[in-house]
Design a protein around this motif. Sequence first.
Motif, PDB file in Angstrom:
ATOM      1  N   VAL A 175       0.835  -1.210   0.000  1.00 13.11           N
ATOM      2  CA  VAL A 175       0.000   0.000   0.000  1.00 13.11           C
ATOM      3  C   VAL A 175       0.868   1.258   0.000  1.00 13.11           C
ATOM      4  O   VAL A 175       0.597   2.240  -0.715  1.00 13.11           O
ATOM      5  CB  VAL A 175      -0.947  -0.031   1.209  1.00 13.11           C
ATOM      6  CG1 VAL A 175      -1.673   1.302   1.366  1.00 13.11           C
ATOM      7  CG2 VAL A 175      -1.964  -1.162   1.066  1.00 13.11           C
TER       8      VAL A 175
ATOM      9  N   ASP B  68       0.817   4.074  -3.027  1.00 13.78           N
ATOM     10  CA  ASP B  68       0.483   5.486  -2.786  1.00 13.78           C
ATOM     11  C   ASP B  68       1.625   6.412  -3.196  1.00 13.78           C
ATOM     12  O   ASP B  68       1.381   7.544  -3.662  1.00 13.78           O
ATOM     13  CB  ASP B  68       0.161   5.680  -1.305  1.00 13.78           C
ATOM     14  CG  ASP B  68      -1.157   5.017  -0.919  1.00 13.78           C
ATOM     15  OD1 ASP B  68      -1.982   4.757  -1.823  1.00 13.78           O
ATOM     16  OD2 ASP B  68      -1.356   4.722   0.295  1.00 13.78           O
TER      17      ASP B  68
ATOM     18  N   ASP C 204      -5.307   1.788  -0.200  1.00 11.38           N
ATOM     19  CA  ASP C 204      -5.820   0.883   0.831  1.00 11.38           C
ATOM     20  C   ASP C 204      -7.238   0.437   0.531  1.00 11.38           C
ATOM     21  O   ASP C 204      -7.661  -0.655   0.938  1.00 11.38           O
ATOM     22  CB  ASP C 204      -5.742   1.582   2.182  1.00 11.38           C
ATOM     23  CG  ASP C 204      -6.235   0.682   3.301  1.00 11.38           C
ATOM     24  OD1 ASP C 204      -5.748  -0.472   3.386  1.00 11.38           O
ATOM     25  OD2 ASP C 204      -7.100   1.091   4.076  1.00 11.38           O
TER      26      ASP C 204
END
Length: 727
Positions: free
Chosen positions: A79, A83, A94
């Motif tokens: 994650v 990002d 997420d």
Amino acid sequence: MTARKPSLQQQALRLQNAARRRAALDTLAIGLPLTTGIVLLCLRIFGPEVAAAVAVGLLLATSITAAWRIRRLDRAWLVARLDAGAPPLEDSADLLFRDPAALKGFAALQRGRLERRTDALERMDLRPPWSRRPIVSAVLVGAAIGLAAAIWPSTQPVDAGRRVTPHSAGAPKVTRTRLRIVPPAYTGLPAREQPALDARAPEGSRIEWVIDMAPGPDAAQLVFPGAAAVTLARRGGGWRGATTLTASTLYRLEAQGLERQRLHRLNAVIDAAPVVRIVEPDAQLVLTRPGQTRWTPVFEVTDDYGVAPGAVLRIAVTRGEGENITVKHRTLPLTGRGDGRRKRFSVTLDLAREGLAPGGDMIVQLAARDNRAPAPQTVDGPSVILRWPSAQGLEGGLDGMVRQTLPAYFRSQRQIIIDAEALIADRRRIGADRFQSRSNALGADQAQLRLRYGQFMGEEAEGGGAGGIALPTNDAPSRPALPTNDAPAPAPAAAEADHDHADHDHADHDHAHDAGPPAFGSQMDVTAQFGHVHDTPEAATLFDPGTRDTLRQALNAMWGSERALRQGLPEDALPYAHRALELLKEAQQATRIFLARTGANLPPVDLSRRLSGDRDGIVGGAFAALPDRTADATAADVWRALQERPGPTGPLRLDALDRWVRDNRGRLQDPLALTAAIDTVRNEPDCRPCRARLRALLWTALDRPPPAVQRRTAPDARGRRYLEALQ
């Protein structure tokens, strides 16, 4: 028709798997070169065993490191990387890994927007870069270690387990030994290896040797005394050979230039024959029960390695009586149940189908074998007899008398005490009926033993007693013979010492004459009128009055023990039984004193020659010289020469001792150990532990001399003066 693009979640998981594979390969690229180089060096120096252990350890460490690096690339790491490297995801990566049904409001709206951006992760790569410098360094270090192992000089000191080249300078020495034992397949034992050259293995095992020597000799062999040698062949850097162990033997390793080695021993464990045991019934002779139509004997067979699944039951049925007896034989194959080393064989026999009739016997015997190959061992088990008594035998006759007097061969007063104590100890483990039955049977044995001792007091029969035997009074001798399997005892003490007593009842026999006038035709009336009376202690025994009184008290104590046992009170019977045993021992001693007094006739003592030293007429002559045991003279001489004493020791006659061992091999307990000890002392004469071991083995091999009277040593000058003064 175009293929459907994977979702963002599937694309993200694909990127994570690719990163994990890169981390694992990067770890292997660093660890494998180092592992290879180190293993090659250990193989060169320490041998394959150490090298294999090091390889397993290094590979395990590399695998643990790779697993640790893969574990770090988890969902949180994925994650964070999405990002940071994918702006179209708007820091909402997420949401791709959550359940869409659980999302509401703005989160559900944002997840729908991200799902429409399918091209956001197409050009993204999350794989970690290769560790180029560590990989290059690991390859170089591993290559250097492997090159060092390849060019390791052969003149370096040789360790205990190091492999050596066959052409090194100097005398060869044994650097490593391995002995592989492969038992026969029928034993079910696994193959094993050991470093020692002494071994114990089943008979028929294959023995394989792997011996490393540095420097390597031109030839090597294993020499067996009295058998053909085993030539060793050089293979894989070591000397290899094999043979089959047929008997216990000694052997020695010999090679050109190799110093003389000690003898090693191979012990062959002989395959034991199977053992057959009767499980049901609990005796080898049983009688048929009323109405019995079937019989199920059960046998158990055990063996050290394994019992064959099949066995043969031999059945013999006898019919007829006297000389008109016919026997019918047949065999019946059986299949056992149980594990490999313990099997049970049982069969149910129909008595009518087998032809068993009253007065006949059915004899069964199991012949079992083990799984030894190629020649199994067959053993015939004990026979079991099922007897169907005839109607005539149950009413009377010789068979009935034998059954009544049979307990006389197995009971004594001491045995009755032991059985009574055992019955008391078993009270809690058996039922009341069983306890009462055993106590009553023990009382019957006490009664029969009482009547046997009563025969010495003139008692012959007991009217109405349980188990009593009516003996004829007209032709009976004054000293009735005892029904034992030994010679008739002259006194009750001898009967008690032999532990082989006949048991008869004689309750109330002493008071038979006080019961009033006998009835017409009774046994006592006929005896008194027409026979001879010998049922009184004074007429039937030759004992002194004191011994007769002691024996009468013993009989009364036996009667008290019998009464308590008949009532099921063995605790109350023990005092009487112990008292009877004490009185019997007292009668034994009194009888011996009485006989010694009547038979002794000692010469008078001449007190005038006392302290005079005159020995004329009192010495019967010199003792005969014992024969010289020349058979063990050689072994005895070597045993004395091996004794540790100060100063130089004499020569050892080891060659003669070796011939003595060969000549007496049949009676020696361990001739191979003696031969090995002799050879060790011959090769290492200064080895004190070796000499001590040979001396200890000789001590156990020598026959013990018979006891003899030693002649008195000649006195010295002072002693002679003393003897002359006495004269």
